[in-house]
Design a protein around this motif. Structure first.
Motif, PDB file in Angstrom:
ATOM      1  N   PHE A 141       0.855  -1.261  -0.008  1.00 55.85           N
ATOM      2  CA  PHE A 141       0.083   0.026   0.065  1.00 55.85           C
ATOM      3  C   PHE A 141       0.581   1.206   0.108  1.00 55.85           C
ATOM      4  CE2 PHE A 141      -3.519  -2.441   2.127  1.00 55.85           C
ATOM      5  CZ  PHE A 141      -4.100  -2.966   0.923  1.00 55.85           C
ATOM      6  N   LEU A 142       1.941   1.214   0.832  1.00 54.59           N
ATOM      7  CA  LEU A 142       2.752   2.323   0.880  1.00 54.59           C
ATOM      8  C   LEU A 142       3.459   2.779  -0.434  1.00 54.59           C
ATOM      9  CD1 LEU A 142       4.280   2.003   4.505  1.00 54.59           C
ATOM     10  CD2 LEU A 142       2.649   3.550   3.760  1.00 54.59           C
ATOM     11  N   SER A 143       3.670   1.548  -1.167  1.00 56.15           N
ATOM     12  CA  SER A 143       4.336   1.886  -2.686  1.00 56.15           C
ATOM     13  C   SER A 143       3.245   2.369  -3.408  1.00 56.15           C
ATOM     14  CB  SER A 143       5.001   0.600  -3.017  1.00 56.15           C
ATOM     15  OG  SER A 143       4.326  -0.553  -3.142  1.00 56.15           O
ATOM     16  N   GLY A 144       2.122   2.216  -3.339  1.00 57.38           N
ATOM     17  CA  GLY A 144       1.127   2.878  -4.363  1.00 57.38           C
ATOM     18  C   GLY A 144       0.116   1.800  -4.581  1.00 57.38           C
ATOM     19  N   VAL A 145       0.470   0.555  -4.295  1.00 56.03           N
ATOM     20  CA  VAL A 145      -0.609  -0.661  -4.668  1.00 56.03           C
ATOM     21  C   VAL A 145      -1.832  -0.358  -4.333  1.00 56.03           C
ATOM     22  CG1 VAL A 145      -0.789  -3.097  -4.460  1.00 56.03           C
ATOM     23  CG2 VAL A 145       1.416  -2.330  -5.272  1.00 56.03           C
ATOM     24  N   ASN A 146      -2.917  -0.596  -4.730  1.00 56.90           N
ATOM     25  CA  ASN A 146      -4.110  -0.927  -4.427  1.00 56.90           C
ATOM     26  C   ASN A 146      -5.114  -1.953  -4.849  1.00 56.90           C
ATOM     27  OD1 ASN A 146      -4.809   0.150  -7.149  1.00 56.90           O
ATOM     28  ND2 ASN A 146      -5.600   2.001  -6.639  1.00 56.90           N
ATOM     29  N   HIS A 147      -4.418  -2.997  -5.355  1.00 53.19           N
ATOM     30  CA  HIS A 147      -5.016  -4.249  -5.928  1.00 53.19           C
ATOM     31  C   HIS A 147      -4.180  -5.488  -5.766  1.00 53.19           C
ATOM     32  CE1 HIS A 147      -7.881  -6.327  -8.120  1.00 53.19           C
ATOM     33  NE2 HIS A 147      -7.431  -6.230  -9.334  1.00 53.19           N
ATOM     34  N   ILE A 148      -4.550  -5.830  -4.462  1.00 43.17           N
ATOM     35  CA  ILE A 148      -3.523  -7.020  -3.869  1.00 43.17           C
ATOM     36  C   ILE A 148      -4.061  -8.363  -4.601  1.00 43.17           C
ATOM     37  CG2 ILE A 148      -3.154  -8.402  -1.746  1.00 43.17           C
ATOM     38  CD1 ILE A 148      -1.486  -5.878  -2.009  1.00 43.17           C
ATOM     39  N   PHE A 149      -3.023  -8.982  -4.907  1.00 43.41           N
ATOM     40  CA  PHE A 149      -3.175 -10.294  -5.346  1.00 43.41           C
ATOM     41  C   PHE A 149      -2.107 -11.359  -4.449  1.00 43.41           C
ATOM     42  CE2 PHE A 149      -4.808  -8.571  -9.066  1.00 43.41           C
ATOM     43  CZ  PHE A 149      -5.876  -9.593  -9.728  1.00 43.41           C
ATOM     44  N   TYR A 150      -2.957 -12.230  -3.767  1.00 43.68           N
ATOM     45  CA  TYR A 150      -2.062 -13.125  -2.948  1.00 43.68           C
ATOM     46  C   TYR A 150      -1.174 -14.014  -3.952  1.00 43.68           C
ATOM     47  CZ  TYR A 150      -5.037 -11.685   1.127  1.00 43.68           C
ATOM     48  OH  TYR A 150      -5.487 -10.879   2.008  1.00 43.68           O
ATOM     49  N   LEU A 185      -8.192   3.175  -1.082  1.00 46.66           N
ATOM     50  CA  LEU A 185      -7.037   3.412  -1.986  1.00 46.66           C
ATOM     51  C   LEU A 185      -7.296   3.268  -3.247  1.00 46.66           C
ATOM     52  CD1 LEU A 185      -4.235   1.435  -0.028  1.00 46.66           C
ATOM     53  CD2 LEU A 185      -4.543   3.924  -0.099  1.00 46.66           C
ATOM     54  N   GLN A 186      -8.588   2.626  -3.951  1.00 46.04           N
ATOM     55  CA  GLN A 186      -8.984   2.853  -4.915  1.00 46.04           C
ATOM     56  C   GLN A 186     -10.070   3.726  -5.563  1.00 46.04           C
ATOM     57  OE1 GLN A 186     -10.576  -1.227  -5.971  1.00 46.04           O
ATOM     58  NE2 GLN A 186      -8.882  -2.243  -5.360  1.00 46.04           N
ATOM     59  N   SER A 187     -10.436   4.596  -4.314  1.00 43.40           N
ATOM     60  CA  SER A 187     -11.255   5.744  -4.559  1.00 43.40           C
ATOM     61  C   SER A 187     -10.480   7.053  -4.867  1.00 43.40           C
ATOM     62  CB  SER A 187     -12.274   5.841  -3.449  1.00 43.40           C
ATOM     63  OG  SER A 187     -11.534   6.278  -2.473  1.00 43.40           O
ATOM     64  N   SER A 232       4.658   6.461   7.699  1.00 39.53           N
ATOM     65  CA  SER A 232       4.687   6.488   6.419  1.00 39.53           C
ATOM     66  C   SER A 232       3.359   6.458   5.814  1.00 39.53           C
ATOM     67  CB  SER A 232       5.391   5.173   6.064  1.00 39.53           C
ATOM     68  OG  SER A 232       6.672   5.024   6.378  1.00 39.53           O
ATOM     69  N   PHE A 233       3.188   7.006   4.822  1.00 37.00           N
ATOM     70  CA  PHE A 233       1.879   7.449   4.297  1.00 37.00           C
ATOM     71  C   PHE A 233       1.904   7.437   2.801  1.00 37.00           C
ATOM     72  CE2 PHE A 233       4.421  11.078   3.399  1.00 37.00           C
ATOM     73  CZ  PHE A 233       3.823  11.545   2.153  1.00 37.00           C
ATOM     74  N   VAL A 234       0.262   7.101   2.528  1.00 38.04           N
ATOM     75  CA  VAL A 234       0.005   7.197   1.048  1.00 38.04           C
ATOM     76  C   VAL A 234      -0.959   8.490   0.901  1.00 38.04           C
ATOM     77  CG1 VAL A 234      -1.169   6.442  -1.016  1.00 38.04           C
ATOM     78  CG2 VAL A 234       0.770   5.162  -0.033  1.00 38.04           C
ATOM     79  N   ARG A 235      -1.021   9.102   0.181  1.00 38.63           N
ATOM     80  CA  ARG A 235      -2.150  10.273   0.129  1.00 38.63           C
ATOM     81  C   ARG A 235      -2.867  10.311  -1.203  1.00 38.63           C
ATOM     82  NH1 ARG A 235       0.962  15.011   0.758  1.00 38.63           N
ATOM     83  NH2 ARG A 235       1.057  15.195  -1.411  1.00 38.63           N
ATOM     84  N   ARG A 236      -4.081  10.214  -0.871  1.00 39.41           N
ATOM     85  CA  ARG A 236      -5.047  10.492  -2.205  1.00 39.41           C
ATOM     86  C   ARG A 236      -5.899  11.442  -2.008  1.00 39.41           C
ATOM     87  NH1 ARG A 236      -4.676   6.168  -5.704  1.00 39.41           N
ATOM     88  NH2 ARG A 236      -6.492   6.548  -6.619  1.00 39.41           N
ATOM     89  N   GLY A 277     -11.418  16.771  -0.227  1.00 41.33           N
ATOM     90  CA  GLY A 277     -10.203  16.369   0.832  1.00 41.33           C
ATOM     91  C   GLY A 277      -9.262  15.725   0.200  1.00 41.33           C
ATOM     92  N   TRP A 278      -8.796  14.771   1.358  1.00 46.95           N
ATOM     93  CA  TRP A 278      -7.672  13.713   1.121  1.00 46.95           C
ATOM     94  C   TRP A 278      -7.717  12.518   2.059  1.00 46.95           C
ATOM     95  CZ3 TRP A 278      -7.153  18.891   2.297  1.00 46.95           C
ATOM     96  CH2 TRP A 278      -6.922  19.762   1.092  1.00 46.95           C
ATOM     97  N   ASN A 279      -7.432  11.406   1.403  1.00 46.96           N
ATOM     98  CA  ASN A 279      -7.574  10.130   2.133  1.00 46.96           C
ATOM     99  C   ASN A 279      -5.843   9.986   2.468  1.00 46.96           C
ATOM    100  OD1 ASN A 279     -10.283   9.833   2.226  1.00 46.96           O
ATOM    101  ND2 ASN A 279     -10.303   9.047   0.209  1.00 46.96           N
ATOM    102  N   TYR A 280      -5.539   9.459   3.618  1.00 50.77           N
ATOM    103  CA  TYR A 280      -4.383   8.969   4.000  1.00 50.77           C
ATOM    104  C   TYR A 280      -4.586   7.537   4.460  1.00 50.77           C
ATOM    105  CZ  TYR A 280      -2.708  13.810   4.361  1.00 50.77           C
ATOM    106  OH  TYR A 280      -2.393  15.066   4.157  1.00 50.77           O
ATOM    107  N   PHE A 281      -3.689   6.506   3.686  1.00 50.15           N
ATOM    108  CA  PHE A 281      -3.342   5.459   4.527  1.00 50.15           C
ATOM    109  C   PHE A 281      -1.917   5.645   5.178  1.00 50.15           C
ATOM    110  CE2 PHE A 281      -0.394   1.596   4.575  1.00 50.15           C
ATOM    111  CZ  PHE A 281      -1.574   0.693   5.092  1.00 50.15           C
ATOM    112  N   ILE A 282      -1.768   5.501   6.531  1.00 52.04           N
ATOM    113  CA  ILE A 282      -0.816   5.713   7.457  1.00 52.04           C
ATOM    114  C   ILE A 282      -0.314   4.403   8.293  1.00 52.04           C
ATOM    115  CG2 ILE A 282      -0.166   7.087   9.504  1.00 52.04           C
ATOM    116  CD1 ILE A 282      -1.893   9.333   8.589  1.00 52.04           C
ATOM    117  N   ALA A 283       0.973   4.149   8.123  1.00 46.22           N
ATOM    118  CA  ALA A 283       1.570   2.926   8.766  1.00 46.22           C
ATOM    119  C   ALA A 283       2.781   3.420   9.649  1.00 46.22           C
ATOM    120  CB  ALA A 283       1.771   1.727   7.583  1.00 46.22           C
TER     121      ALA A 283
END
Length: 923
Positions: free
Chosen positions: A415-424, A471-473, A663-667, A672-678
């Motif tokens: 997620f922090l690297s910008g991924v928003n579509h996980i495939f195990y 993260l997909q929005s 660490s963060f990803v911002r959209r 406004g803005w959405n953050y994923f924060i880890a």
């Protein structure tokens, strides 16, 4: 409010169950989660061994995946299973197409998506790939001749692509068209030799003969019907011919279709093609045949480096402009999207990722570099793709030892690297009659229903789905475009190979990034809190500048940063200057005249470059203490040196939270803005942080639990700050509203008001599911691994066990407590007095409980282990559980798998289990 109280710091799961209000998703509104869809849920690589599938087991397996919270599968046929040979289905046969259609239909009925590989195993290839279309290695033969000496070798007119003689002073004579039908070439170096003696003239002419051969590389882990050469990715005809087989299967196909076609990571060994000379001349403007000593000789000077650079650029161009677009067009024409892993390629990764609808990166192991994985998401953001996928968790640990906590950790990094579509990576289809552990793939993460961790995998899948719903929005909100000067790498002889491949793994495999200035600049931007995307020369040509911003197809940026480099194409330099003229801010880290790369028409290009450079540097200077630091150019600005000041001046948002180890990803979204924060550090965070964008109100959402609430917010020094509590390893979503004051229940922050008190007494342990044999119930007063309970059944057991205890509440009459489980191997479901407190999959295994009674409390903790001890037992007893050849199932070091020498690992509830009184902080 003052949250800096004594005793407040600690590894508390402040943000978990019942530490906040429940999500209002059902009612909608700003505290709600976006809708969860099949696309927001994690998907999984679905390996079909021998394609030995049947409709009953396909439906059964898909139903299990749906029930566990997966969103889709990716069909990849591979090698077969022993004992099931009679069930093998040949790839793309009518029977195979029927099974594929059934799978897609059943998946859609269950609300699942389906993708497929355009082939079997990896990489592209199969029985319809001819020797001419196969992965090709260039064959270089040289012959030394003296003046007047006859060339006596014979050459095949069909396979010899170039035959060129070179004089001592570098002049060339092309002999290719003079090869006779019998292979003879009537050539002797011209001139007169006036020497004496019997040794003859010096052999100072050299003849180069160029041909190619299959590299020997065949499809890896091919399925029945998919065996054969890998195709040549540098040869457009190879791709066209390869796709004819798929046209034959799909042109008149009327069944259900997968969503997307997929190409795996670049693992080809190919450095030549039948038409490479023609492709080179078309693109570089000169004949490579005349530069064979520069490309294939031993001399290393500026001339040879430039020819080598041109050769590498040509290989990249062929893939980006011809072979991959052919596959994409075929897919689109047949109703498919495309997913592609470009990494491993010798080409420009940004250009190659961008050819696909869904660029996909990969985290292969625990040694991962987030900044390299950002190349896939950068391509998506720059060219306007909504999704960036990832092959996730290929080798996190040894087989049967991977934990949900490890999977969450790698997902967070994705997620922090910008991924928003996980495939195990991944899951093997397995019929029930195959028994335990069923059919398994050789890569380690066994994300399948036979693995005991599947019991609690819904908690991980829900976590991923909630994160990806945000993260997909909206759109990525990265302010900085970081130029990738790939020509410095292509011009280098490190590593000394024709086509060095660009890997995404650890530093030892990513020297192309770590050893180049872009690696240093990217790390500095990351560490200083600037959100950025990489951009290639090709992508910069699409840029426009308006109102001080750089407009790319996928979004707008505030500034372009150019790391130190020695080579830059003239077109790129011209475009950067044109952008500055139109109002953009361009920041060069180093003030010095660069050079153009490549050999063709060098002096003309170099002169034009220097002319433009000199015109730039004689512009109106902006100085700092008399030292030139920038130049006003048209409506914009060209800055030299201090790029961080340039970022600030250009309005790029810096996120101060990185200074605290977050660490963060911002959209961006409309309001406004959405953050994923880890918190990827080793320390817990409790304190105030300012966001890079000023927000009037912020909603905190916990993706592990679904809880949400309005954050505490204050103003200090003209900055809005919010309060966060984030233990090491944990993550949050922030929903920040620029101008809207959000009303709703507050997010609760907890602090301890007492000391931990251990829950002691008799624990009743009941094994409830798993195998191979369910151990007998037992009682213990001291918590420890269930392998110490006595008897072999507990030592060999993998599955779930319930730990139950009755206890009285600690004195004091507190309402809320941290319930801390201590050591857990590996996940736990918690119930207290009949109330379900959810599933904990990662440390700290702690929840806030609020329903203690004075006495007679009933606590039940259901703990699930990994299956390592069970597989160890099978190998120690030499049970034949591998229904495939040993060569197809290896350990993490790619050696034959054998667990018989493993030590027993701890399983169950290790404790100590404690209660700590807590109080909410006033918000």
């Amino acid at each position: 409010m003052d949250c800096r109280k004594p005793g407040f710091t600690g590894a508390f799961r402040f943000l978990l169950l019942f530490g906040t209000i429940l999500s209002t998703a059902a009612a909608g509104g700003p505290l709600a989660w976006p809708p969860i869809t099949s696309q927001t849920r994690p998907w999984v690589y679905w390996w079909w061994m021998g394609s030995a599938v049947d409709k009953t087991n396909l439906t059964r397996e898909l139903t299990r995946y749906h029930d566990a919270g997966l969103g889709g599968v990716h069909i990849i046929p591979i090698y077969g299973a022993r004992g099931f040979e009679s069930n093998y289905i040949s790839y793309l046969s009518p029977k195979w197409m029927e099974m594929m259609s059934w799978s897609v239909t059943e998946a859609k009925r269950l609300g699942l998506g389906v993708d497929m590989t355009t082939g079997t195993g990896w990489c592209f290839g199969g029985p319809n790939v001819s020797d001419e279309d196969a992965n090709a290695s260039v064959v270089v033969k040289t012959f030394d001749l003296g003046v007047g000496e006859r060339l006596r070798q014979r050459f095949d007119r069909k396979t010899t692509q170039a035959l060129v003689a070179f004089s001592p002073d570098g002049k060339s004579i092309d002999l290719t068209d003079f090869i006779a039908t019998n292979g003879e070439v009537f050539f002797s170096p011209p001139g007169n030799w006036m020497g004496t003696g019997t040794s003859g003239p010096p052999k100072n002419w050299k003849v180069y003969a160029i041909s190619q051969k299959p590299s020997g590389q065949k499809v890896k882990r091919a399925a029945p019907g998919g065996e054969g050469w890998m195709l040549n990715p540098l040869y457009a005809d190879a791709m066209s011919n390869y796709l004819k087989r798929f046209s034959g299967a799909f042109d008149h196909y009327s069944g259900a279709k997968p969503r997307a076609q997929y190409q795996d990571s670049y693992e080809y060994r190919s450095d030549w093609s039948p038409d490479f000379f023609a492709e080179f001349e078309k693109r570089r403007g000169y004949k490579l045949q005349n530069e064979l000593p520069a490309l294939f000789g031993t001399n290393r000077d500026d001339h040879t480096a430039r020819v080598l650079c041109d050769y590498r650029e040509t290989a990249s161009d062929i893939m980006a402009e011809e072979t991959l677009p052919l596959w994409v067009k075929w897919s689109h024409d047949h109703g498919f999207m495309t997913r592609e892993e470009a990494h491993g390629s010798p080409g420009n990764l940004l250009d190659l990722y961008a050819t696909a609808d869904i660029p996909e990166t990969e985290f292969f192991s625990k040694k991962r570099n987030l900044l390299v994985s950002k190349f896939a998401s950068s391509a998506a953001h720059v060219v306007g793709r909504q999704l960036t996928a990832s092959e996730t968790g290929t080798w996190l640990a040894e087989h049967f030892a991977e934990t949900l906590a490890e999977m969450k950790s790698v997902v967070d990094d994705m997620f922090l690297s910008g991924v928003n579509h996980i495939f195990y990576h991944g899951c093997c289809y397995s019929p029930d009659e195959a028994g335990w552990p069923g059919w398994v793939f050789y890569a380690s993460t066994e994300m399948n229903p036979r693995n005991s961790i599947w019991h609690d995998v819904p908690a991980l899948n829900d976590y991923v789905a909630r994160c990806q719903s945000f993260l997909q929005s909206g759109k990525s909100d990265n302010d900085v475009l970081l130029y990738w000067p790939i020509f410095d790498f292509w011009n280098s002889n490190d590593p000394p190979t024709l086509l060095p491949q660009l890997q995404v793994e650890a530093a030892s495999q990513a020297r192309w990034f770590e050893n180049q200035p872009i690696g240093k600049t990217a790390r500095e931007l990351w560490n200083h809190g600037y959100a950025f995307d990489y951009a290639s020369d090709r992508q910069l040509q699409t840029a426009k500048a308006k109102d001080g911003e750089i407009q790319m197809p996928g979004g707008n940026y505030k500034v372009i940063v150019v790391p130190p480099c020695d080579y830059m194409p003239l077109k790129t330099f011209q475009q950067l200057l044109a952008l500055a003229d139109s109002g953009a801010t361009i920041c060069f880290e180093r003030l010095r005249p660069w050079d153009v790369p490549g050999w063709g028409n060098l002096e003309k290009r170099r002169a034009e470059f220097l002319e433009r450079y000199n015109a730039l540097t004689t512009g109106v200077n902006i100085t700092n203490s008399g030292i030139p630091v920038g130049i006003k150019r048209g409506k914009g600005l060209v800055i030299f040196g201090d790029y961080e000041q340039a970022l600030e001046d250009a309005g790029a948002a810096r996120e101060p939270m990185v200074d605290a180890g977050l660490s963060f990803v911002r959209r961006w979204f409309e309001s406004g803005w959405n953050y994923f924060i880890a918190n990827r550090s080793q320390s817990d965070f409790n304190g105030w942080v300012a966001l890079g964008h000023t927000a009037k109100s912020v909603v905190v959402l916990d993706p592990l639990t679904g809880n949400s609430g309005v954050a505490a917010i204050r103003e200090r020094g003209g900055q809005k700050q919010i309060y966060l509590q984030l233990p090491a390893g944990e993550s949050l979503i922030l929903h920040a509203f620029a101008n809207q004051k959000i009303k709703g229940a507050a997010w609760k922050y907890w602090h301890p008001s007492g000391q931990p008190r251990e829950i002691a007494g008799n624990w009743h342990v009941r094994f409830i599911s798993g195998g191979p044999v369910i151990p007998a119930d037992t009682q213990v007063t001291r918590l420890a691994s269930w392998t110490t309970f006595g008897g072999t059944n507990a030592q060999h057991f993998a599955g779930s066990a319930s730990y139950a205890i009755a206890f009285d509440a600690p004195p004091g009459g507190n309402k809320n407590y941290f319930l801390d489980l201590g050591g857990v191997r590996q996940s736990a479901r918690v119930k207290l007095n009949g109330k379900d407190y959810g599933t904990l999959i990662t440390a700290p295994f702690r929840v806030v409980v609020d329903n203690l009674k004075t006495s007679g409390n009933q606590l039940e903790v259901e703990v699930t282990s990994v299956p390592a001890n069970r597989i160890r037992d099978l190998d120690r007893r030499v049970v034949r559980w591998k229904t495939f050849h040993d060569i197809d199932f290896v350990d993490i070091n790619y050696q034959p798998f054998d667990a018989s020498g493993w030590p027993l690992i701890d399983c169950g509830l290790l404790g100590p289990v404690t209660l700590t009184a807590v109080e909410p902080l006033a918000n």
